[in-house]
Scaffold this motif. Structure first.
Motif, short mmCIF file in Angstrom:
data_model
loop_
_atom_site.label_atom_id
_atom_site.label_comp_id
_atom_site.label_asym_id
_atom_site.label_seq_id
_atom_site.Cartn_x
_atom_site.Cartn_y
_atom_site.Cartn_z
N THR A 1 27.06 -107.04 -53.85
CA THR A 1 28.16 -107.92 -54.26
C THR A 1 29.47 -107.14 -54.33
O THR A 1 29.52 -105.97 -53.91
N VAL A 2 30.51 -107.77 -54.83
CA VAL A 2 31.79 -107.09 -55.05
C VAL A 2 32.17 -107.25 -56.51
O VAL A 2 31.67 -108.16 -57.18
N ASN A 3 33.05 -106.38 -56.99
CA ASN A 3 33.47 -106.51 -58.39
C ASN A 3 34.13 -107.86 -58.63
O ASN A 3 33.76 -108.60 -59.52
N GLN A 4 35.11 -108.17 -57.80
CA GLN A 4 35.82 -109.43 -57.93
C GLN A 4 36.12 -109.99 -56.54
O GLN A 4 36.28 -109.23 -55.59
N GLY A 5 36.20 -111.29 -56.47
CA GLY A 5 36.63 -111.92 -55.23
C GLY A 5 38.11 -112.27 -55.35
O GLY A 5 38.61 -112.48 -56.46
N VAL B 1 27.59 -102.64 -55.88
CA VAL B 1 28.85 -103.33 -56.15
C VAL B 1 29.99 -102.67 -55.38
O VAL B 1 30.32 -101.50 -55.63
N ALA B 2 30.58 -103.42 -54.45
CA ALA B 2 31.74 -102.91 -53.73
C ALA B 2 32.99 -103.25 -54.53
O ALA B 2 32.99 -104.17 -55.34
N MET B 3 34.06 -102.51 -54.28
CA MET B 3 35.30 -102.73 -55.03
C MET B 3 36.31 -103.46 -54.15
O MET B 3 36.95 -102.86 -53.29
N ARG B 4 36.48 -104.74 -54.38
CA ARG B 4 37.50 -105.49 -53.64
C ARG B 4 38.86 -105.33 -54.32
O ARG B 4 39.90 -105.37 -53.68
N THR B 5 38.83 -105.16 -55.65
CA THR B 5 40.07 -104.93 -56.40
C THR B 5 39.91 -103.62 -57.17
O THR B 5 38.85 -103.01 -57.15
N GLU B 6 40.96 -103.24 -57.86
CA GLU B 6 40.93 -101.98 -58.61
C GLU B 6 40.15 -102.11 -59.92
O GLU B 6 39.79 -101.14 -60.55
N LYS B 7 39.97 -103.35 -60.32
CA LYS B 7 39.43 -103.63 -61.65
C LYS B 7 38.01 -103.07 -61.84
O LYS B 7 37.11 -103.39 -61.08
N ILE C 1 41.51 -114.76 -58.68
CA ILE C 1 40.43 -113.79 -58.82
C ILE C 1 39.18 -114.52 -59.28
O ILE C 1 39.24 -115.37 -60.17
N THR C 2 38.04 -114.19 -58.69
CA THR C 2 36.78 -114.72 -59.22
C THR C 2 35.89 -113.55 -59.60
O THR C 2 35.82 -112.55 -58.88
N GLU C 3 35.21 -113.71 -60.72
CA GLU C 3 34.41 -112.61 -61.26
C GLU C 3 33.01 -112.64 -60.64
O GLU C 3 32.05 -113.08 -61.27
N LEU C 4 32.92 -112.16 -59.41
CA LEU C 4 31.64 -112.28 -58.72
C LEU C 4 30.55 -111.40 -59.34
O LEU C 4 29.41 -111.81 -59.48
N GLY D 1 15.57 -103.37 -40.56
CA GLY D 1 14.46 -104.32 -40.48
C GLY D 1 14.28 -105.20 -41.70
O GLY D 1 13.27 -105.91 -41.82
N ALA D 2 15.25 -105.16 -42.61
CA ALA D 2 15.17 -106.07 -43.76
C ALA D 2 15.84 -107.38 -43.39
O ALA D 2 16.69 -107.42 -42.50
N ALA D 3 15.44 -108.45 -44.06
CA ALA D 3 16.10 -109.73 -43.84
C ALA D 3 17.26 -109.84 -44.81
O ALA D 3 17.25 -109.21 -45.86
N HIS D 4 18.29 -110.62 -44.45
CA HIS D 4 19.34 -110.86 -45.44
C HIS D 4 19.39 -112.33 -45.83
O HIS D 4 18.94 -113.20 -45.10
N ASN D 5 19.93 -112.52 -47.01
CA ASN D 5 20.08 -113.86 -47.57
C ASN D 5 21.50 -113.89 -48.12
O ASN D 5 21.75 -113.42 -49.22
N VAL D 6 22.43 -114.37 -47.30
CA VAL D 6 23.82 -114.41 -47.76
C VAL D 6 24.00 -115.69 -48.57
O VAL D 6 23.65 -116.78 -48.11
N VAL D 7 24.50 -115.53 -49.79
CA VAL D 7 24.74 -116.70 -50.63
C VAL D 7 26.26 -116.87 -50.75
O VAL D 7 26.97 -115.92 -51.11
N PHE D 8 26.74 -118.05 -50.43
CA PHE D 8 28.16 -118.38 -50.48
C PHE D 8 28.73 -117.98 -51.84
O PHE D 8 28.18 -118.35 -52.88
N ALA D 9 29.82 -117.23 -51.83
CA ALA D 9 30.37 -116.68 -53.07
C ALA D 9 31.02 -117.75 -53.96
O ALA D 9 31.49 -117.44 -55.04
#
Ligand code: 6R9
Length: 680
Positions: A213-217, A245-251, A223-226, A184-192
């Protein structure tokens, strides 16, 4: 083998034996060759007098309540049925649908499909690294969503809160959106691709206490440092308590005490998460978009109406059927990603592709290689990408098997005839209808598109053409009068409400009313201009306000000016969109420096570009910066943008009336400066 046509023949033969009258046989044949309403849309069987798709459209507009009630009952799972179909008054900007009803959007997108087909693939994540796609079944996506929902709940996220999601297009982003919906929460997705300041502004306006968010895109091999961008943003967001923080890369990235490792935390959670019973008109999400002032607006979409509209348009505009693979390549940070990567396809139990890469990575064959590998049936993309790919030549397309394709969609900006023809002829081998779909963040879903239409109805290149079910467009002349005839151009409005439309601007209902409902009382004003042809088809001619469209990204010229004006050397500026062969529109900035500033123009240009990319995003950077001594102004001090636009378009013969100009010599200086800049 059982063949469907044999069944009809048998039925006819049996009827003859039983002595069915000639006239009823005739009716049967007619029914066969024309339109089977129940097969097309089961609800239409209950709509009196409806035969044919055009008639169905007429009915959906003239009996809008019946139409939407039937569709809402049939296509959504309700916890409690709605009592009123709608309570709308466009003259007041009041829009309410399906009140009294309770439902959960994530249940509609997941649980009900898990009951019928748990192992069906819900998501195909086309990762940036070619050929490494990952599939998630409905069961797996529900599980992910439930763990995330429980996690958010355990961390105090409640109904009515708004979670900001700053992630690239990936399964966890989708699960995050659905987890918000579940609890029941609202989301606000912001373009990365947005900068930390743009992100911070949106977090503050949405009053989010939680960011995901994610560690990196990873996109286009870069690679972008999100996470770092989020760290910078939350510095100026006192409301933020926690960042997952989700892990998209190993970093490994730097962690603060408000950070939590998303996957690790999810492992601790249960795979069952009680869905919240939401009112139809509770907020589902905010999505920020540009308007004609410097401040982006958070458009608000609610639960039932939005979901229903996304699902219905997805089903009928693209001719989506069970088992198809739907490939919308838009980022989930835009409304197209919300409605046609996530909500529409999932509400329909579809298989949807999450595209993380770019059209030219690692080479310009990427889209079509993906079409071949994933057997994509409907491909939905943007004209800017098509124009870019045309330049690389047909061989990049022809290399791959596109026989799975049935429909090609276009969105975001007008598609020029050359791009349309190429899309149709080269990509679709002339056998796939190209649907040019017009709609906006505000409309929630597609409003005008060539499909659905009568089976053999024509499709005119570069035209959005036909209003969707329940949509009644109207054109207004410059005096605000309704244009009733065909072959007319005017401001595009909607004369009737529909369930998918936005309900308000977050924290600013007044702006909502002023922007959309006050310009033409009793109508919703889109901000676009349109032409209605002799045949009654619509063609979008472009924005009527100071919003431009760069590579399909909507941006207000005032937003860019605000940033440019923050430079200490700048006295004032004017930003104009101009026609650009690939991006659709490019950004042209006129800049007047403060007296006594002594800096190299090249250095200043560099500085202004980096300011725009830091404060907004890279795509908003000016392609040209023209330094001028002054700007042409009216006597009352307004910048004459109309004149600047003509100069940028090299259309000097139609500069128009310059009599209100304070000092006409300013125009001459601007023209000379423009010529100099182009000749560089
Ligand atoms: C979905 C989306 C909306 C603005 C809209 C219009 C332009 C979108 C178009 C189109 C011509 C099309 N636009 N689709 N113009 N033909 N098929 O793009 O939403 O980002 O809010 O932009 O984009 O100007 O008003 P959004």
């Amino acid at each position: 083998m059982w063949l469907p046509c044999r069944c009809t023949t048998k039925y006819v033969a049996a009827s003859i034996r039983r002595g069915v009258s000639a006239s009823s046989l005739h009716a049967l044949r007619r029914g066969r060759s024309s339109w089977n309403s129940a097969a097309f849309m089961p609800e239409s069987a209950g709509f009196e007098g409806v035969s044919g798709r055009d008639a169905l459209h007429d009915y959906s507009v003239s009996h809008s309540e019946n139409f939407w009630a039937a569709v809402a009952r049939q296509r959504l799972n309700w916890i409690r049925p709605f009592e009123a179909v709608q309570d709308c008054d466009l003259s007041q900007g009041r829009i309410k649908w399906f009140e009294g009803g309770k439902l959960n959007v994530s249940v509609n997108c997941l649980d009900r499909h898990v009951h019928t087909c748990p192992e069906r693939v819900a998501l195909i994540w086309e990762r940036d690294e070619r050929g490494s796609e990952v599939r998630y079944t409905y069961r797996e996506l529900l599980e992910m969503t439930c763990r995330l929902g429980n996690l958010l709940r355990r961390h105090g996220v409640k109904k009515g809160d708004c979670v900001t999601i700053y992630m690239p297009t990936c399964p966890l982003a989708v699960a995050s959106m659905l987890a918000c919906a579940r609890i029941g929460a609202a989301h606000n997705v912001v373009f990365a691709g947005f900068s930390s300041e743009a992100l911070a502004e949106r977090i503050r306006d949405a009053q989010s206490s939680t960011v995901i968010t994610v560690n990196q895109g990873v996109r286009g091999g870069k690679i972008t440092e999100l996470k770092r961008t989020v760290d910078a943003a939350v510095q100026s967001c006192p409301t933020v308590r926690q960042v997952f923080v989700a892990m998209r890369t190993e970093k490994r990235v730097e962690v603060t005490d408000r950070d939590f490792a998303l996957e690790e935390e999810m492992l601790k959670e249960d795979v069952v998460c009680e869905p919240a019973a939401m009112d139809s008109e509770d907020v589902l999400f905010l999505l920020y978009t540009s308007g004609s002032t410097g401040k982006p607006k958070g458009l608000v979409h609610t639960q039932a109406g939005y979901l229903l509209y996304a699902a219905l348009t997805h089903r009928y505009v693209f001719g989506y059927h069970d088992g198809d693979v739907f490939g919308c390549v838009a980022d989930i940070g835009w409304i197209t990603g919300h409605s046609y990567t996530v909500y529409g396809p999932l509400a329909n139990g579809g298989t949807t592709v999450l595209f993380e890469s770019t059209p030219v990575y690692p080479d310009p064959g990427r889209y079509w290689d993906m079409v071949e590998r994933l057997r994509i049936n409907q491909f939905y993309g943007a004209p800017t990408a098509i124009r870019l790919l045309i330049r690389y030549g047909d061989q990049w397309v022809k290399k791959y098997d596109r026989s799975s394709l049935t429909t090609l969609g276009s969105v975001g900006e007008p598609i020029n005839t050359e791009a349309w023809e190429w899309y149709n002829r080269v990509v679709g081998e002339g056998r796939c209808p190209v649907v040019d779909t017009w709609w906006q963040t505000e409309t929630g879903g597609i409003c005008i598109a060539p499909k659905p239409s009568e089976p053999d109805a024509e499709i005119v290149p570069g035209m959005a053409m036909r209003p969707f079910f329940g949509i009644k467009p109207a054109l207004m002349d410059t005096e605000g009068k309704l244009l009733t005839s065909n072959n007319a151009s005017g401001a595009l409005c909607m004369a009737q409400p529909w369930p998918g439309m936005a309900r308000t601007i977050h924290n600013n209902h007044q702006r909502f009313l002023e922007t959309y409902f006050q310009p033409y009382p009793g109508y919703f004003f889109t901000g676009d201009g349109a032409y209605r042809s002799q045949e009654g088809y619509y063609q979008i001619t472009g924005r009527l306000d100071d919003v431009i469209n760069v590579s399909g990204h909507r941006i207000g010229t005032a937003e860019i000016e605000d940033v440019v004006n923050q430079c200490s050397a700048v006295a004032e500026s004017a930003v104009i969109g101009y026609s650009h062969s690939i991006k659709g529109q490019g950004v042209y900035a006129f800049v007047v420096l403060k007296k006594g500033v002594d800096m190299q123009e090249a250095d200043l240009s560099k500085e202004l570009n980096s300011m725009v990319s830091e404060k907004i995003a890279k795509y908003a950077c000016p392609d040209f910066i023209q330094f001028a001594k002054r700007l042409p102004k009216t006597r009352s001090g307004k910048i004459m943008r109309r004149v600047l636009r003509k100069v940028v378009d090299c259309d000097l013969d139609s500069l128009g009336d310059l009599s209100t100009l304070d000092d006409p010599a300013a125009v001459q200086e601007i023209i000379e400066g423009h010529e100099k800049l182009l000749s560089k």
